[in-house]
Design a protein around this motif. Structure first.
Motif, PDB file in Angstrom:
ATOM      1  N   LEU A  64     -11.202  17.548 -16.279  1.00 32.82           N
ATOM      2  CA  LEU A  64     -10.533  18.296 -15.217  1.00 32.82           C
ATOM      3  C   LEU A  64      -9.250  17.612 -14.798  1.00 32.82           C
ATOM      4  CD1 LEU A  64     -10.828  16.973 -12.098  1.00 32.82           C
ATOM      5  CD2 LEU A  64     -13.195  17.614 -12.460  1.00 32.82           C
ATOM      6  N   SER A  65      -8.371  18.404 -14.189  1.00 33.63           N
ATOM      7  CA  SER A  65      -7.153  17.893 -13.575  1.00 33.63           C
ATOM      8  C   SER A  65      -7.247  18.091 -12.071  1.00 33.63           C
ATOM      9  CB  SER A  65      -5.925  18.631 -14.111  1.00 33.63           C
ATOM     10  OG  SER A  65      -5.765  18.403 -15.490  1.00 33.63           O
ATOM     11  N   THR A  66      -6.741  17.125 -11.316  1.00 33.89           N
ATOM     12  CA  THR A  66      -6.828  17.194  -9.863  1.00 33.89           C
ATOM     13  C   THR A  66      -5.683  16.422  -9.224  1.00 33.89           C
ATOM     14  OG1 THR A  66      -8.202  16.658  -7.928  1.00 33.89           O
ATOM     15  CG2 THR A  66      -8.362  15.183  -9.829  1.00 33.89           C
ATOM     16  N   ASN A  67      -5.395  16.757  -7.974  1.00 32.67           N
ATOM     17  CA  ASN A  67      -4.429  15.954  -7.221  1.00 32.67           C
ATOM     18  C   ASN A  67      -5.066  14.675  -6.684  1.00 32.67           C
ATOM     19  OD1 ASN A  67      -5.772  16.640  -4.696  1.00 32.67           O
ATOM     20  ND2 ASN A  67      -4.687  18.593  -4.733  1.00 32.67           N
ATOM     21  N   GLY A  68      -6.396  14.585  -6.765  1.00 31.62           N
ATOM     22  CA  GLY A  68      -7.085  13.356  -6.401  1.00 31.62           C
ATOM     23  C   GLY A  68      -7.452  13.197  -4.946  1.00 31.62           C
ATOM     24  N   ALA A  86      -8.121   5.242  -4.622  1.00 25.93           N
ATOM     25  CA  ALA A  86      -9.558   5.004  -4.432  1.00 25.93           C
ATOM     26  C   ALA A  86     -10.382   5.891  -5.362  1.00 25.93           C
ATOM     27  CB  ALA A  86      -9.941   5.264  -2.972  1.00 25.93           C
ATOM     28  N   GLY A  87      -9.934   7.115  -5.570  1.00 19.95           N
ATOM     29  CA  GLY A  87     -10.639   8.029  -6.456  1.00 19.95           C
ATOM     30  C   GLY A  87     -10.602   7.567  -7.896  1.00 19.95           C
ATOM     31  N   ILE A  88      -9.442   7.081  -8.339  1.00 18.34           N
ATOM     32  CA  ILE A  88      -9.335   6.573  -9.710  1.00 18.34           C
ATOM     33  C   ILE A  88     -10.262   5.379  -9.899  1.00 18.34           C
ATOM     34  CG2 ILE A  88      -7.792   5.427 -11.354  1.00 18.34           C
ATOM     35  CD1 ILE A  88      -5.513   7.154 -10.172  1.00 18.34           C
ATOM     36  N   GLU A  89     -10.240   4.460  -8.956  1.00 15.91           N
ATOM     37  CA  GLU A  89     -11.109   3.282  -9.055  1.00 15.91           C
ATOM     38  C   GLU A  89     -12.578   3.678  -9.146  1.00 15.91           C
ATOM     39  OE1 GLU A  89     -10.305   0.702  -5.796  1.00 15.91           O
ATOM     40  OE2 GLU A  89      -8.319   0.110  -6.531  1.00 15.91           O
ATOM     41  N   LYS A  90     -12.992   4.637  -8.314  1.00 16.87           N
ATOM     42  CA  LYS A  90     -14.392   5.060  -8.318  1.00 16.87           C
ATOM     43  C   LYS A  90     -14.740   5.767  -9.628  1.00 16.87           C
ATOM     44  CE  LYS A  90     -18.446   5.830  -6.343  1.00 16.87           C
ATOM     45  NZ  LYS A  90     -18.530   6.744  -5.172  1.00 16.87           N
ATOM     46  N   ALA A  91     -13.833   6.608 -10.114  1.00 15.48           N
ATOM     47  CA  ALA A  91     -14.088   7.320 -11.367  1.00 15.48           C
ATOM     48  C   ALA A  91     -14.252   6.347 -12.529  1.00 15.48           C
ATOM     49  CB  ALA A  91     -12.950   8.299 -11.649  1.00 15.48           C
ATOM     50  N   VAL A  92     -13.359   5.381 -12.608  1.00 16.29           N
ATOM     51  CA  VAL A  92     -13.423   4.402 -13.693  1.00 16.29           C
ATOM     52  C   VAL A  92     -14.708   3.580 -13.606  1.00 16.29           C
ATOM     53  CG1 VAL A  92     -12.326   2.338 -14.657  1.00 16.29           C
ATOM     54  CG2 VAL A  92     -10.925   4.297 -13.980  1.00 16.29           C
TER      55      VAL A  92
END
Length: 290
Positions: free
Chosen positions: A114-118, A177-183
């Motif tokens: 998916l693509s998102t603005n995060g 924060a979202g990128i860190e959690k996703a990774v």
């Protein structure tokens, strides 16, 4: 790098791997109608003619999206990726999550993306992973609140309508924060940056550095398509795009094959024709989620 943070082969994802571009297919299912931020260059709509993000022929229910996917895998047997990229933001509502749950049950071996603005990525990533999502693209256009205020006019979060630098600060913190959690949950993250001459073109290195520090695996620099408030703003030229990519490459691998696809695209990027025209008929034009 042949494998990403998850357990699937990145070489089968045409939006993450140059090796897959022109070889493997993807479909975008347009199930997400609304957005929780307003970028000054973004204009969403429904049509058959424009080739850009934010447009689609129709808006699908999660159930109808699976029907379209059933047809797509027959038309394009090279399809390896089921993505959701709008026409609004995939996490502004729950339709994308519902769709991924249905798709994963029926097609567990297809890559979900998916693509998102995060803005809501940190809050929703665990549920997305449970629904089979392995790859996410986050659009990050600045990590400086003054620059982002020129690009994003407002956000809506937790019932609050926020503008200016306050909106930018909230969005940047949420994205990182979202990128860190996703990774941390094994998801591969690519960052998309829209290159806007005179606005964020001197800021690309800062974006790439911040994205890399948060754990992103790739960055994709894409040219501005002048729309909405930026309709009279020029697009970057090839030299400007290449210069930005070279700067970003100091921090992250750069994906260079993006075609800025529609929210209902289907086919092999850089390869076979787009099959979306054959997927939609009167049954799917056009549903309103209400």
């Amino acid at each position: 790098m042949s494998q990403c943070q998850g357990n699937y082969d990145i070489k089968k994802h045409p939006c993450f791997s140059a090796d897959a571009h022109g070889k493997f297919g993807r479909i975008h299912l347009p199930v997400s109608p609304v957005c929780n931020i307003q970028c000054r260059f973004c204009k969403r709509g429904f049509n058959k003619s424009e080739w850009r993000p934010g447009v689609s022929r129709a808006l699908l229910t999660p159930v109808a999206a699976v029907e379209v996917l059933d047809r797509a895998v027959k038309l394009c047997p090279e399809l390896t990726v089921v993505g959701i990229a709008g026409p609004g933001d995939t996490l502004a509502g729950d339709y994308a999550l519902e769709t991924f749950r249905l798709v994963h049950e029926r097609y567990p071996d297809l890559i979900k993306c998916l693509s998102t603005n995060g803005l809501l990525l940190k809050e929703k990533i665990a549920s997305l992973v449970e629904a089979g999502v392995k790859a996410i693209t986050v659009t990050m256009n600045a990590v400086d609140v003054k620059i982002l205020a020129q690009i994003c006019s407002h956000i809506v979060c937790n019932g609050q309508y926020i503008t200016g630098e306050a909106a930018g600060r909230w969005l940047i913190l949420a994205q990182l924060a979202g990128i860190e959690k996703a990774v941390s949950l094994g998801v591969t993250v690519k960052v998309n940056t829209v290159l806007i001459p005179g606005v964020n073109d001197k800021h690309v290195g800062d974006i790439a550095r911040a994205a890399a520090n948060a754990g992103a695996a790739f960055i994709n620099i894409i040219p501005l398509i002048p729309e909405h408030e930026f309709r009279n703003h020029r697009s970057p030229d090839c030299m400007e795009i290449n210069a930005a990519r070279m700067i970003a490459e100091d921090y992250l691998p750069v994906f260079r094959h993006c075609q800025q696809c529609r929210a209902d695209a289907c086919g092999i990027p850089g390869g076979k024709m787009d099959f979306a025209e054959k997927l939609y008929d009167k049954r799917f034009i056009s549903f309103s989620h209400g």
